[in-house]
Design an enzyme around this catalytic site. Structure first.
Site, PDB file in Angstrom:
ATOM      1  N   ASP A 118      45.004  55.850  19.467  1.00  0.00           N
ATOM      2  CA  ASP A 118      45.803  56.592  18.489  1.00  0.00           C
ATOM      3  C   ASP A 118      44.871  57.259  17.480  1.00  0.00           C
ATOM      4  OD1 ASP A 118      47.682  57.605  16.841  1.00  0.00           O
ATOM      5  OD2 ASP A 118      48.648  55.708  16.327  1.00  0.00           O
ATOM      6  N   ASP A 401      53.602  51.446  15.444  1.00  0.00           N
ATOM      7  CA  ASP A 401      52.813  51.178  16.652  1.00  0.00           C
ATOM      8  C   ASP A 401      53.053  49.779  17.207  1.00  0.00           C
ATOM      9  OD1 ASP A 401      51.704  53.666  16.458  1.00  0.00           O
ATOM     10  OD2 ASP A 401      49.857  53.006  15.490  1.00  0.00           O
TER      11      ASP A 401
END
Length: 703
Positions: A118, A401
């Protein structure tokens, strides 16, 4: 192995039931135990001694051996593997500041085939290390302040310090790290300077020049020029260069040497930059006739890590909540998105709208996903797992997340850049992104050692069961009792557990391809290796057991003792074979492990004591020096046969395979094959040896 044990257990129970019914029908129940009245402790002890220490009958012997193997597989192996994983966990924590939050995370990371990273909001900070810093021919990276002439040092301090005074000229994202490095080397980058003007080259936006004056200096008219940026561009501006002693030389004859130095840095994965200086009395930043100050090789942590992971066979997929166009620039900078290589970049919405089959097809070429939601990250991880990949997810900058971290086989967060909830849901917490490569390397090493250990246990269990099965069916007794099998497995667990803590140089764990989640723990090469080793051990020891009486002074009890002793030593030498002890790269690693050598000596000493003095445990006679010599020969023989087979097979393949076939074979098989067709002559030899002692009345006679 558990299924095999269950199948054999059902078979034994069925045979025992048939025998029980037949004896009851025929009235022959003399062998059935009869228990009347109260069962005392002494009776239980006698039963234990009969069935475990002194088993009688084929069924009792086989059931006891099978029970030992089942217990060893179901409880012994997980315990030893758990201990080894704890060791690798501690090694990651101490050496690489990575904290696995469960024992299996490190080894699972070793077989990861896809890592999703990410990069939302640029939170993945690009840490930079200065690996080389050359003044002239000399690398002064370790002690810049003391090894450089004072005039050259001051010019260098002005060049690095200019970026502090004028942030606009910080054309690289590495400037802050470079300033920090300079300060750590005692360089004074905070000087009293006045910037007259600055500019960037229009042809190259990663090169900038500054014209400055020293406030309060004696020479008010003299102004200093400093250029910095891409090394090859700066080199073309220079006509002279300084060495570490402050002497100036023409660069014309040495330009090729500097070009080679720049190329070597690039080949090593470093980013070369250069610093140049000059003086002038006019307010103009000239671009030629400069002095080359220094060449620096910068290692960008993220870029080098991503490149190393790709070289290790791991697919990197960058995901971000930012716009796809902005993330594409980051991916190109990291070398993870190359349109000419048919790499695919998708937006989260595009990926979400695809059906399952289309997502599977796109995944093979997909390296980037922008404008994605938390649900898109989760969907990406799920798709990769359905494709058969072992997936790691590196993120955690927000609580969104969390689902992806939980769904991934390995969830990874960075300690200072993740939320508390994400940290709790992750499997590994790291200090910097550069820790990903060491985790992968140690994880693959741990996984490889677990493969070797499992192969060792499979070989020992299979050979022990086969020897017990054949001898029990033919002789109605086994040379290896259950209690002796327990001792052999203890040796295998102790030495195998210590082996799993070693990091062998011959493994090259970073270059090994990652495993698929549907792949067997043991590959075809390992299965062949185990089969050949089991075949060699069983054939050699059975031939000795049935034909050993031809040796002078060899009676039945001595043969049984030697068979047990040889079987134990076979497992020790098989351990050395699994460790590839004959390779020069492995020997220094083993010799440095004092604990392994000490335990090995203790194990051999205890084996001698068991055979020579614990005759009640061994149940056989003591052995003399000649007997021990024969035992060592019998134990080394399977190892020698195995090495000979590998050498012959490898030599034959090197001679016969050519061109494309050899290249294709070396691509698919990393090790030389283990040929198992030698079972034919071995089986014939065993059949002839047994039939020599077979009589027509269904009995065996030993003369």
């Amino acid at each position: 192995m558990e299924n095999l044990s269950l199948a054999v257990t059902v078979l034994i129970a069925f045979v025992a039931l048939i025998r029980l019914l037949w004896r009851k029908h025929s009235g022959d129940d003399n062998e059935l135990p009869e228990l009347k009245g109260n069962v005392s402790v002494g009776t239980v002890v006698k039963l234990f001694e009969r069935f475990l220490l002194k088993p009688q009958g084929k069924i009792s012997i086989l059931v006891s051996a099978l029970t030992v193997v089942a217990i060893a597989v179901q409880h012994g192996m997980p315990f030893v593997i758990t201990v080894s994983l704890f060791f690798w966990k501690e090694k990651l924590l101490i050496n690489h500041h990575a904290k696995p939050q469960n024992l299996s995370a490190g080894a699972t990371m070793g077989i990861a085939s896809v890592i999703c990273i990410d990069v939302t909001g640029g939170l993945l900070c690009n840490r930079v290390d200065v690996s080389k810093f050359c003044i002239g021919e000399k690398d002064v990276n370790n002690d810049v302040a003391s090894e450089i002439n004072q005039a050259v040092l001051q010019a260098l301090e002005r060049g690095i310090g200019a970026s502090v005074l004028v942030p606009e000229i910080s054309v690289w994202p590495t400037t802050d790290w470079l300033v920090s490095w300079a300060k750590s080397r005692s360089l004074n980058v905070d000087q009293n300077l006045s910037i007259v003007q600055y500019r960037k080259l229009s042809s190259h936006n990663k090169v900038c020049g500054v014209l400055m004056k020293i406030n309060g200096g004696d020479e008010d008219k003299i102004m200093h020029i400093n250029w910095s940026g891409t090394a090859s561009t700066i080199l073309n501006m220079c006509s002279y260069y300084y060495d570490s002693e402050g002497k100036s030389f023409e660069i014309k004859g040495e330009k090729r040497r500097f070009q080679k130095l720049i190329k070597d840095m690039e080949d090593s994965g470093l980013r070369p930059i250069a610093f140049a200086c000059g003086q002038t009395e006019v307010s103009e930043i000239k671009e030629n006739g400069l002095h080359l100050l220094a060449l620096a090789g910068l290692r960008e942590e993220i870029k080098s890590t991503v490149e190393a992971l790709r070289n290790a066979g791991v697919r990197i997929i960058l995901v971000s909540e930012d716009e796809l166009l902005a993330v594409t620039e980051v991916a190109c900078e990291l070398g993870n998105f190359r349109p000419e290589s048919n790499d695919i970049a998708l937006e989260g919405e595009q990926f979400r709208e695809l059906n399952s089959t289309e997502r599977m097809a796109k995944l093979d070429s997909m390296t980037l996903m922008g404008s994605c939601l938390a649900a898109d990250k989760l969907l990406l991880v799920q798709t990769a797992k359905e494709k058969g990949h072992v997936v790691a997810f590196f993120g955690g900058s927000s609580t969104r997340d969390t689902p992806a971290l939980k769904e991934a086989d390995v969830g990874i967060t960075e300690e200072n850049k993740c939320t508390e909830m994400a940290r709790e849901c992750s499997d590994i917490v790291i200090s910097t992104v550069g820790s990903l490569l060491p985790i992968l390397k140690l994880g693959r090493c741990a996984y490889c050692n677990i493969q070797k250990f499992t192969k060792l246990q499979l070989t020992g269990c299979a050979s022990g069961l086969l020897i017990t099965l054949v001898t029990t069916l033919i002789l109605e007794e086994s040379p290896i009792t259950s209690i002796q099998l327990i001792w052999v497995y203890c040796i295998m667990y102790i030495l195998g557990g210590l082996m799993m803590r070693m990091e062998f140089k011959d493994q090259e764990p970073v270059t090994n391809p990652p495993a698929r989640r549907t792949k067997s723990l043991l590959d075809k090469v390992m299965w062949k290796h185990a089969a050949v080793q089991v075949l060699c051990q069983v054939v050699v020891l059975l031939i000795f057991q049935f034909a050993g009486q031809v040796i002078p002074g060899m009676n039945r009890d001595i043969r049984k003792a030697m068979t047990f002793n040889s079987f134990t030593l076979c497992q020790v030498f098989n351990q050395f074979d699994a460790m590839c002890l004959l390779k020069k790269a492995v020997q220094p690693v083993v010799l440095k492990k004092i604990n392994f050598l000490v335990v090995f000596v203790i194990v051999i000493a205890v084996q001698v004591l068991v055979v020579e003095f614990a005759t009640s445990l061994a149940g056989y006679q003591r052995l003399n020096g000649m007997h021990w010599g024969i035992c060592f020969i019998l134990a080394v023989l399977p190892w020698g046969i195995h090495c000979a087979v590998n050498f012959i097979a490898g030599s034959f393949l090197d001679w016969s395979l050519s061109g494309i076939l050899r290249l294709e074979f070396s691509r698919r098989q990393q090790h030389r094959p283990y040929v198992s067709f030698l079972s034919i002559p071995f089986s014939m030899f065993l059949y002839i040896s047994i039939s020599h002692y077979y009589n027509p009345d269904n009995s065996f006679t030993f003369r």
